[in-house]
Design an enzyme around this catalytic site. Structure first.
Site, PDB file in Angstrom:
ATOM      1  N   GLU A  92       0.854  -1.191   0.000  1.00  0.00           N
ATOM      2  CA  GLU A  92       0.000   0.000   0.000  1.00  0.00           C
ATOM      3  C   GLU A  92       0.885   1.234   0.000  1.00  0.00           C
ATOM      4  O   GLU A  92       1.855   1.310   0.753  1.00  0.00           O
ATOM      5  CB  GLU A  92      -0.877   0.039   1.269  1.00  0.00           C
ATOM      6  CG  GLU A  92      -2.018  -0.961   1.293  1.00  0.00           C
ATOM      7  CD  GLU A  92      -3.286  -0.459   0.586  1.00  0.00           C
ATOM      8  OE1 GLU A  92      -3.304   0.723   0.131  1.00  0.00           O
ATOM      9  OE2 GLU A  92      -4.238  -1.255   0.482  1.00  0.00           O
ATOM     10  N   HIS A 134      -3.667  -3.043  -8.268  1.00  0.00           N
ATOM     11  CA  HIS A 134      -4.961  -3.555  -7.821  1.00  0.00           C
ATOM     12  C   HIS A 134      -5.998  -3.454  -8.951  1.00  0.00           C
ATOM     13  O   HIS A 134      -6.832  -4.337  -9.134  1.00  0.00           O
ATOM     14  CB  HIS A 134      -5.422  -2.764  -6.587  1.00  0.00           C
ATOM     15  CG  HIS A 134      -6.428  -3.490  -5.752  1.00  0.00           C
ATOM     16  ND1 HIS A 134      -7.021  -2.926  -4.659  1.00  0.00           N
ATOM     17  CD2 HIS A 134      -6.956  -4.749  -5.855  1.00  0.00           C
ATOM     18  CE1 HIS A 134      -7.872  -3.804  -4.127  1.00  0.00           C
ATOM     19  NE2 HIS A 134      -7.844  -4.910  -4.828  1.00  0.00           N
TER      20      HIS A 134
HETATM   21 ZN   LIG Z   1      -6.151  -1.491  -3.487  1.00  0.00          ZN
END
Ligand SMILES: [Zn+2]
Length: 238
Positions: A92, A134
């Site tokens: 992240e 993602h």
């Molecule tokens: Zn994500």
């Protein structure tokens, strides 16, 4: 850059073996405040996590050890792989994202992404084609890490694939229209690259492709430039 530890309770209890790690998946946090994102990813109530979080100042926060499955990808697919959590490491990156004020990733973040990715790719022998965003593996739900993620630069270090077309060719073909057959070929190329064959919405899938491989213009329309890029990548990745 510092490495700090802030463990998340959100992971599968069964430990995996290193061979199961085949993908590296990039995200942005998508929250205005970095501390809120860190709190969410380490709070048992939210049932989400990541292996690593890259702060704005470049510090790397370790949240889940590599050999445990973190909950970052959700419903996802790439080639014949489904639900990629079990086969991936999640990274992240702190950024408010499209829903707030999507900003450039900082130089310090990019430096840390490079350092961390290189070491993970080497350690788990991850193929460059298996380093993804993602939005690649969940194109109908997700936009992260988005068109500001420096994929072209990363590919120079074997972090993710990139095409081999010149800027001149790209510009000449931007916004040039395509015919029906070429549209079909474009989607076949996307499936061969690895994108899901279940197309819920063509425009959304085209945008996901553009955020990744044609970052100059995200309009959801297939033009000759998109077609050429998809052809070039489909040859490389298959
Ligand atoms: Zn994500």
């Amino acid at each position: 850059m510092k490495k700090v530890f802030n463990y998340s309770p959100n992971f599968d209890l069964n430990k995996r073996i290193s061979k199961q790690i085949k993908f590296l998946i990039f995200h942005y946090t998508g929250m205005r405040k970095e501390t809120d994102a860190i709190n969410k990813l380490t709070n048992i109530r939210y049932e989400v996590s990541t292996h690593y979080l890259i702060k704005k100042n470049g510090d790397i926060v370790v949240m889940v050890p590599d050999l445990y499955v973190a909950w970052h990808a959700g419903k996802s697919s790439w080639k014949s792989f489904k639900s990629l959590n079990k086969n991936s490491i999640g990274i992240e990156i702190s950024n408010p994202g499209h829903e707030h004020d999507y900003i450039n990733f900082s130089k310090k973040q990019i430096k840390s992404i490079l350092y961390l990715s290189k070491s993970l790719i080497k350690k788990y022998k991850i193929k460059s084609g298996n380093v993804l965003g993602h939005s690649d593996i969940a194109p109908f739900r997700k936009k992260d890490p988005g068109e500001k993620f420096p994929w072209r630069y990363m590919a120079k270090f074997g972090i993710g694939k990139w095409h081999s077309l010149s800027n001149k060719i790209l510009k000449e073909n931007r916004l040039k229209i395509i015919n029906i057959n070429e549209e079909k070929n474009f989607f076949i190329n996307l499936f061969n690259i690895g994108y899901s064959k279940k197309v819920f919405n063509k425009k959304t899938l085209v945008k996901a492709f553009q955020r990744r491989f044609r970052q100059e213009l995200i309009n959801g329309k297939i033009d000759q430039e998109c077609l050429l890029i998809s052809q070039n990548l489909a040859k490389k990745l298959s």
